[in-house]
Design a protein around this motif. Structure first.
Motif, PDB file in Angstrom:
ATOM      1  N   VAL A   1       0.910   4.222  -2.885  1.00  0.00           N
ATOM      2  CA  VAL A   1       0.682   5.648  -2.610  1.00  0.00           C
ATOM      3  C   VAL A   1       1.882   6.477  -3.055  1.00  0.00           C
ATOM      4  CG1 VAL A   1       0.336   7.343  -0.773  1.00  0.00           C
ATOM      5  CG2 VAL A   1      -0.899   5.168  -0.713  1.00  0.00           C
TER       6      VAL A   1
ATOM      7  N   GLU B   1      -6.649   3.302  -1.265  1.00  0.00           N
ATOM      8  CA  GLU B   1      -5.472   2.746  -0.583  1.00  0.00           C
ATOM      9  C   GLU B   1      -5.526   3.061   0.908  1.00  0.00           C
ATOM     10  OE1 GLU B   1      -3.238   0.778  -1.953  1.00  0.00           O
ATOM     11  OE2 GLU B   1      -4.127   0.947  -3.941  1.00  0.00           O
ATOM     12  N   MET B   2      -5.982   4.257   1.268  1.00  0.00           N
ATOM     13  CA  MET B   2      -6.083   4.616   2.688  1.00  0.00           C
ATOM     14  C   MET B   2      -7.140   3.758   3.398  1.00  0.00           C
ATOM     15  SD  MET B   2      -3.790   6.855   3.368  1.00  0.00           S
ATOM     16  CE  MET B   2      -2.805   5.857   2.233  1.00  0.00           C
ATOM     17  N   GLN B   3      -8.213   3.467   2.690  1.00  0.00           N
ATOM     18  CA  GLN B   3      -9.222   2.574   3.278  1.00  0.00           C
ATOM     19  C   GLN B   3      -8.639   1.188   3.502  1.00  0.00           C
ATOM     20  OE1 GLN B   3     -12.717   2.644   0.793  1.00  0.00           O
ATOM     21  NE2 GLN B   3     -12.924   4.872   0.919  1.00  0.00           N
ATOM     22  N   ASP B   4      -7.879   0.695   2.510  1.00  0.00           N
ATOM     23  CA  ASP B   4      -7.228  -0.610   2.681  1.00  0.00           C
ATOM     24  C   ASP B   4      -6.260  -0.575   3.858  1.00  0.00           C
ATOM     25  OD1 ASP B   4      -8.583  -1.678   0.580  1.00  0.00           O
ATOM     26  OD2 ASP B   4      -6.955  -1.475  -0.878  1.00  0.00           O
ATOM     27  N   LEU B   5      -5.581   0.560   4.025  1.00  0.00           N
ATOM     28  CA  LEU B   5      -4.614   0.670   5.105  1.00  0.00           C
ATOM     29  C   LEU B   5      -5.292   0.580   6.477  1.00  0.00           C
ATOM     30  CD1 LEU B   5      -1.602   1.011   5.627  1.00  0.00           C
ATOM     31  CD2 LEU B   5      -1.964   3.488   5.686  1.00  0.00           C
ATOM     32  N   LEU B   6      -6.500   1.139   6.567  1.00  0.00           N
ATOM     33  CA  LEU B   6      -7.248   1.030   7.827  1.00  0.00           C
ATOM     34  C   LEU B   6      -7.602  -0.425   8.120  1.00  0.00           C
ATOM     35  CD1 LEU B   6      -9.644   4.119   7.556  1.00  0.00           C
ATOM     36  CD2 LEU B   6      -7.647   3.861   9.047  1.00  0.00           C
TER      37      LEU B   6
ATOM     38  N   VAL C   1       0.839  -1.200   0.000  1.00  0.00           N
ATOM     39  CA  VAL C   1       0.000   0.000   0.000  1.00  0.00           C
ATOM     40  C   VAL C   1       0.874   1.251   0.000  1.00  0.00           C
ATOM     41  CG1 VAL C   1      -1.587   1.380   1.392  1.00  0.00           C
ATOM     42  CG2 VAL C   1      -2.047  -1.041   1.014  1.00  0.00           C
ATOM     43  N   SER C   2       1.912   1.266   0.801  1.00  0.00           N
ATOM     44  CA  SER C   2       2.800   2.433   0.844  1.00  0.00           C
ATOM     45  C   SER C   2       3.499   2.645  -0.497  1.00  0.00           C
ATOM     46  CB  SER C   2       3.835   2.264   1.957  1.00  0.00           C
ATOM     47  OG  SER C   2       4.726   1.196   1.680  1.00  0.00           O
TER      48      SER C   2
ATOM     49  N   THR D   1      -5.652   6.871  -4.204  1.00  0.00           N
ATOM     50  CA  THR D   1      -5.109   7.057  -2.854  1.00  0.00           C
ATOM     51  C   THR D   1      -6.193   6.926  -1.789  1.00  0.00           C
ATOM     52  OG1 THR D   1      -5.324   9.462  -3.164  1.00  0.00           O
ATOM     53  CG2 THR D   1      -3.171   8.475  -3.619  1.00  0.00           C
ATOM     54  N   ASP D   2      -7.424   7.337  -2.097  1.00  0.00           N
ATOM     55  CA  ASP D   2      -8.507   7.180  -1.117  1.00  0.00           C
ATOM     56  C   ASP D   2      -8.754   5.706  -0.815  1.00  0.00           C
ATOM     57  OD1 ASP D   2      -8.856   9.906  -0.940  1.00  0.00           O
ATOM     58  OD2 ASP D   2     -10.456   9.978  -2.435  1.00  0.00           O
TER      59      ASP D   2
ATOM     60  N   GLU E   1      -4.532  -2.197   9.229  1.00  0.00           N
ATOM     61  CA  GLU E   1      -4.228  -1.850  10.623  1.00  0.00           C
ATOM     62  C   GLU E   1      -5.074  -2.677  11.582  1.00  0.00           C
ATOM     63  OE1 GLU E   1      -4.196   2.127  13.531  1.00  0.00           O
ATOM     64  OE2 GLU E   1      -5.135   2.162  11.547  1.00  0.00           O
TER      65      GLU E   1
END
Length: 484
Positions: free
Chosen positions: A28, A453-458, A24-25, A450-451, A461
């Motif tokens: 992004v 990807e941020m959801q996937d990152l949550l 993911v990083s 990127t939106d 986590e």
């Protein structure tokens, strides 16, 4: 399930979520990197002896819509092709000039006719006869400039073909090396996605020069075929050959062997824009060199021939010897039907009437073949010249419709032909660029969001925290057992 198995399962979950966070990083960070394809981690359940043993990372894949990518490449080739054609035609149209700007082909003919009429009213005026000579010379020089511009464009196209062929060979060799490097990385179990991104960028460059289709082979290898059926890369890269000539003249053609065509692995192939390597910027350069520019030259040469014929007619100037040129000459000589190619670039004023070449201005009034000066008030020849310019004649050659035209009407037809082609080219270019933009937008929609990807990152986590919680719980249980 034993505590050790639970611990192993949680550890495998941590490893998988860590890999997903890394990917993911990377996505992004490369959201705006040209040619970068979004990565996605592929995971699968792991089992030992039929018993669940956590999760394993199968691999990291590039998310590419090959259909949209292929269509975008074809759109790139078409946009480059139509753009090059439109640019050439616009260039020639600008050189011809717009009626009314004072420097156009039509304006120079009108100025010459005006000078003849003015001299007719005062045939004894040396100044007015000089104006006739100067405006005739300006008309001939303008046709020469147009001819030179066409041949310069052909030479530039020939040089561009050579540079594009050299780049095509270099890029194909680069893709072949990347194929080998990707195979080596895959064989050793390493991630080759970055190399595949590089390869995609190189294929994109090939697609601008020549429209191609990419065919997937085993082990992440690719083959490239042109839409015309030529094999550019399949196991080994093809070698495209071309020999530039440097200077191009109007009489040089591909058919005569004066200009080079293309070869693939030493074998000659059709080299036009409709050939096996046509459709991109390379095909457009062949179209300019061998079709568009010669057609424009043909129109200029036909106009030059028409001007020579109008003034070499004995009915206009009875003093001319049989077969002698009139006011306009082919570098001092008469017109040769076998040497019409490039005539516009050789058009000059008859030296008999040019004081700079040892002639006399009074011959514009008394006849180019006259030995002595006649009556200074005689307007017969000047009137005949004016009538010759305005007379409707059917052009003997050129891309015209065969209708009778005055000299100014024929010049208008020359401009009309170029302008019509340019307008059609502009329409095709507009469609091609619109299609290219649409395909590019569709491809970008499949890129890094990127939106998302941020959801996937949550979610990653949360999964990481859950696996860590399992490890903490197992650790607590083990500590309890140890303390018993």
């Amino acid at each position: 399930m034993s505590l050790s198995a639970s611990l192993n399962n949680a550890l495998s979950g941590l490893t998988a979520t860590s890999r997903r966070a890394e990917v993911v990083s990377t996505n992004v960070a490369n959201a705006l990197t040209e040619g970068y394809a979004r990565r996605e981690v592929q995971v699968a359940a792991r089992s030992l002896g039929g018993i669940g043993a956590g999760v394993q990372v199968v691999g990291v894949t590039r998310q590419v819509n090959t259909g949209i990518l292929g269509d975008r490449r074809l759109a790139d080739a078409e946009a480059g092709n139509t753009g090059a054609r439109a640019d050439f035609l616009s260039r020639i149209e600008t050189q011809i000039g717009t009626p009314g700007d004072g420097r156009s082909l039509s304006d120079r003919i009108a100025t010459f006719e005006t000078a003849l009429i003015s001299a007719t009213s005062r045939p004894d005026s040396q100044a007015r006869l000089q104006t006739v000579l100067d405006t005739a010379d300006a008309l001939a020089s303008h046709l020469g400039t147009l001819s030179d511009e066409v041949q310069i464009a052909r030479a530039e196209a020939d040089n561009s073909i050579a540079s594009q062929v050299a780049e095509l060979n270099n890029v194909l060799a680069g893709i072949d090396k990347l194929n080998a490097a990707i195979l080596a990385e895959r064989s050793s179990g390493r991630d080759a996605n970055a190399l595949m991104d590089q390869r995609q960028r190189l294929v994109d460059r090939v697609a601008e020069i020549v429209p191609v289709r990419e065919i997937a082979r085993d082990h992440d290898q690719i083959a490239l075929f042109t839409t015309g059926g030529a094999v550019l890369l399949d196991g080994l890269p093809a070698t495209v050959g071309f020999s530039p000539v440097g200077v191009v003249t109007a009489d040089m053609t591909l058919a005569s062997g004066d200009l080079s065509g293309l070869t693939i692995n030493g074998m000659a192939v059709p080299s036009g824009d409709d050939g096996v390597l046509g459709g991109g910027t390379l095909g457009a350069m062949f179209a300019i060199r061998d079709d568009l520019a010669p057609a424009a030259q043909e129109g200029f040469d036909a106009l030059a021939r028409d001007l020579m014929a109008r003034f070499s007619d004995p009915a206009v100037d009875p003093t001319l010897p049989p077969g002698a040129p009139g006011l306009f000459t082919d570098r001092g000589g008469a017109f040769d039907p076998l040497a019409e190619a490039g005539l516009a670039g050789r058009l000059t004023i008859n030296a008999a009437a040019d004081p700079a070449q040892g002639g006399q201005l009074w011959r514009l009034r008394d006849g180019l073949g006259a030995a002595t000066q006649g009556n200074v008030g005689d307007t017969t020849l000047l009137t005949a010249m004016t009538d010759a310019m305005q007379a409707a004649r059917v052009p003997a050659s050129g891309p015209f419709i065969g209708a009778a035209r005055s000299a100014s009407g024929l010049a208008a037809d020359v401009l009309s032909n170029i302008s019509g082609q340019r307008q059609q080219a502009d329409l095709r270019q507009s469609y091609a660029t619109t299609r290219q933009a649409a395909m590019t937008e569709l491809q970008l929609a499949d890129g890094v969001d990127t939106d998302a990807e941020m959801q996937d990152l949550l979610l990653i986590e949360q999964a990481y925290a859950a696996n860590a919680r399992v490890i903490q719980t197992v650790d607590s249980l083990i500590q309890t057992l140890i303390g018993l």
